[in-house]
Design an enzyme around this catalytic site. Structure first.
Site, PDB file in Angstrom:
ATOM      1  N   CYS A 103      43.805  39.996  25.431  1.00 59.27           N
ATOM      2  CA  CYS A 103      43.632  38.605  25.383  1.00 59.27           C
ATOM      3  C   CYS A 103      43.124  39.030  23.023  1.00 59.27           C
ATOM      4  O   CYS A 103      42.167  38.712  22.757  1.00 59.27           O
ATOM      5  CB  CYS A 103      41.851  39.785  25.633  1.00 59.27           C
ATOM      6  SG  CYS A 103      41.020  41.361  25.229  1.00 59.27           S
TER       7      CYS A 103
ATOM      8  N   ASP B  42      44.160  46.131  31.974  1.00 62.29           N
ATOM      9  CA  ASP B  42      43.409  44.713  31.027  1.00 62.29           C
ATOM     10  C   ASP B  42      42.930  46.079  30.077  1.00 62.29           C
ATOM     11  O   ASP B  42      41.574  45.897  29.242  1.00 62.29           O
ATOM     12  CB  ASP B  42      41.978  44.441  31.341  1.00 62.29           C
ATOM     13  CG  ASP B  42      41.724  43.619  31.085  1.00 62.29           C
ATOM     14  OD1 ASP B  42      41.900  42.845  30.443  1.00 62.29           O
ATOM     15  OD2 ASP B  42      40.442  43.321  31.861  1.00 62.29           O
TER      16      ASP B  42
HETATM   17  N1  SAH Z   1      38.394  44.320  33.151  1.00 57.23           N
HETATM   18  C1  SAH Z   1      37.497  44.017  32.526  1.00 57.23           C
HETATM   19  C2  SAH Z   1      37.202  44.737  31.387  1.00 57.23           C
HETATM   20  C3  SAH Z   1      37.947  45.746  30.682  1.00 57.23           C
HETATM   21  S1  SAH Z   1      37.419  45.811  28.330  1.00 57.23           S
HETATM   22  C4  SAH Z   1      36.316  43.625  33.848  1.00 57.23           C
HETATM   23  O1  SAH Z   1      37.336  43.175  34.588  1.00 57.23           O
HETATM   24  O2  SAH Z   1      34.979  43.810  33.356  1.00 57.23           O
HETATM   25  C5  SAH Z   1      38.182  46.808  28.073  1.00 57.23           C
HETATM   26  C6  SAH Z   1      38.007  48.290  28.475  1.00 57.23           C
HETATM   27  O3  SAH Z   1      38.536  49.941  27.884  1.00 57.23           O
HETATM   28  C7  SAH Z   1      36.457  48.415  27.835  1.00 57.23           C
HETATM   29  O4  SAH Z   1      35.445  49.113  28.775  1.00 57.23           O
HETATM   30  C8  SAH Z   1      36.487  49.783  26.898  1.00 57.23           C
HETATM   31  O5  SAH Z   1      36.032  50.939  27.178  1.00 57.23           O
HETATM   32  C9  SAH Z   1      37.990  50.376  27.621  1.00 57.23           C
HETATM   33  N2  SAH Z   1      38.764  51.532  26.233  1.00 57.23           N
HETATM   34  C10 SAH Z   1      39.456  50.924  25.033  1.00 57.23           C
HETATM   35  N3  SAH Z   1      40.025  51.689  24.602  1.00 57.23           N
HETATM   36  C11 SAH Z   1      40.458  52.751  25.762  1.00 57.23           C
HETATM   37  C12 SAH Z   1      41.195  53.512  25.827  1.00 57.23           C
HETATM   38  N4  SAH Z   1      42.330  54.021  25.114  1.00 57.23           N
HETATM   39  N5  SAH Z   1      41.445  54.030  27.463  1.00 57.23           N
HETATM   40  C13 SAH Z   1      40.549  53.968  28.501  1.00 57.23           C
HETATM   41  N6  SAH Z   1      39.770  53.017  28.657  1.00 57.23           N
HETATM   42  C14 SAH Z   1      40.126  52.104  26.880  1.00 57.23           C
END
Ligand code: SAH
Length: 395
Positions: free
Chosen positions: A339, A299
């Protein structure tokens, strides 16, 4: 009100109810409207088409508030629009067994730039555009009256504000200071939400349905919850009887909240694994160690902010899906999301298909997933569909 006149033959989208007017469609402006001020929009013939908000800094120069009428905008207008948005969500809290809903979904609710989520007694909102900023005091008054909420907190710390020439703003707009964590529930699963520092308005309500659906595939399986944020999918999976849950996120505060949410749901803190790191690296590390999982959730955040970033975004989706798919054990499940509004459902399917082919695996879609129903879509505004996912069986 000042008048914005469109170029000949550029009035079609407005007549069809599309809320955006790009700078290139505008022929003339009758004066110098203030930032966010309502303007009357006319066809080249001079026929009035409606009223919109003036965004002098943005390529989207006008966002329509009302079509077919040029009555001025007042408190009663916003009260009525917001009451209509709430009416659409009538019964949703009970139907989805939750106390957290998106109650205003911007363009899709006829309120461009205005996004409001309700977490229990706390409203958390983003005012992303000049028009939204102009309307803010009226929106706050109307929503406090209509919902009986105790607090309205502002989270206008969004990139879009810069494109509108607006500063980022956060803080209490009305009522009392919200608690440090608002406790919400989705069915039986509980989450603490930080409306001050959490992402967006505090939490990702748009994945509510998908968390429930994906969790129903988790029993007895090792679950890898990538881009976990505060634990959402993984904690739902744990409650549905997952054998193990591994959360991966780059954000330390998000993982700290994921731990707190694990405990909030009656599990020991060490009942799940929390890995702070870059998913692109961590997935490769799992692969190199020969680890596999019965359910992998991908996600990621928005890889494409605009259409021009689509190619870069596609490479990101391809990469994360390719390694993600390789980590699924034979007969396991993959839940993969995008998204980015610029990536259509068709394009997303194509990328996942390419990733599957390169991984040498056979995927079968058992369900297409979408943003939760409180994130309504307007038929006149297809751009509003941004979150799509595929739940796949992996062979
Ligand atoms: N699945 C979550 C929402 C995800 S939002 C839910 O259901 O609530 C996207 C997330 O990805 C954020 O928390 C952000 O910190 C993280 N993120 C962004 N880039 C990333 C990366 N390269 N590696 C790990 N996490 C990352």
């Amino acid at each position: 009100m000042f008048t914005v006149t469109l170029k000949p033959k550029r009035d079609r989208p407005t007549r069809q109810g599309h809320p955006w007017i790009f700078s290139g469609a505008i022929d003339s402006v009758s004066g110098t409207p203030a930032v966010g001020e309502p303007v009357v929009v006319c066809a080249a013939s001079g026929e009035p088409l409606g009223v919109g908000a003036w965004s002098p800094e943005s390529q989207i120069r006008v966002r329509m508030w009302r079509f077919g009428s040029v009555d001025p905008l007042d408190e009663a207008f916003f009260h009525e629009k917001l009451a209509a948005a709430l009416a659409v969500r009538e019964g949703m809290a009970e139907r989805f067994n939750t106390n957290a809903l998106r109650i205003v979904n911007a363009e899709a609710d006829g309120l461009p730039g205005i996004t409001v989520d309700r977490y229990g007694d706390v409203l958390s909102g983003q005012f992303a555009t000049a028009g939204a900023e102009w309307a803010k005091p009226m929106v706050v008054r109307a929503l406090m009256a209509l919902t009986g909420a105790k607090s309205f907190y502002e989270r206008s710390d969004v990139d879009g504000r810069t494109r509108e020439g607006l500063p980022q703003e956060t803080g209490l707009l009305a009522g009392e200071e919200p608690p440090e964590r608002v406790i919400i529930h989705e069915g039986e699963v509980r989450f603490g939400v930080d409306v001050r520092k959490g992402h967006k308005t505090g939490y990702y309500l748009d994945q509510r349905d998908s968390r429930r659906i994906v969790a129903s595939y988790a029993a007895g399986r090792d679950v890898l919850n990538t881009f976990s944020y505060t634990g959402g999918f993984g904690i739902a999976a744990q409650q549905a009887g997952a054998k193990s849950v591994t959360h991966v996120d780059i954000s330390a505060p998000a993982l700290e909240q994921a731990r707190a949410n694990t405990v909030l749901n009656g599990f020991a803190e060490d009942s799940a694994t929390f890995i702070q790191g870059n998913v692109f690296h961590e997935l490769r590390a799992f692969r190199d160690r020969g680890r596999s999982f019965g359910l992998v959730i991908l996600d990621p955040p928005k890889f494409a902010e605009t259409r021009s970033q689509t190619m870069k975004a596609l490479r990101g989706y391809k990469d994360v899906n390719l390694i993600g798919i390789k980590l699924v054990e034979k007969g396991g499940w993959l839940a993969t999301f995008s998204c980015s509004g610029a990536i259509t459902p068709e394009l997303f399917r194509t990328v996942v298909a390419e990733a599957a082919r390169d991984a040498g695996r056979t995927l079968r879609i058992v369900q297409e997933l979408r943003q939760a129903p409180d994130h309504v879509e307007a038929l006149t505004f297809p751009e509003g569909l941004y979150l799509k996912g595929l739940l796949c069986h992996v062979e």
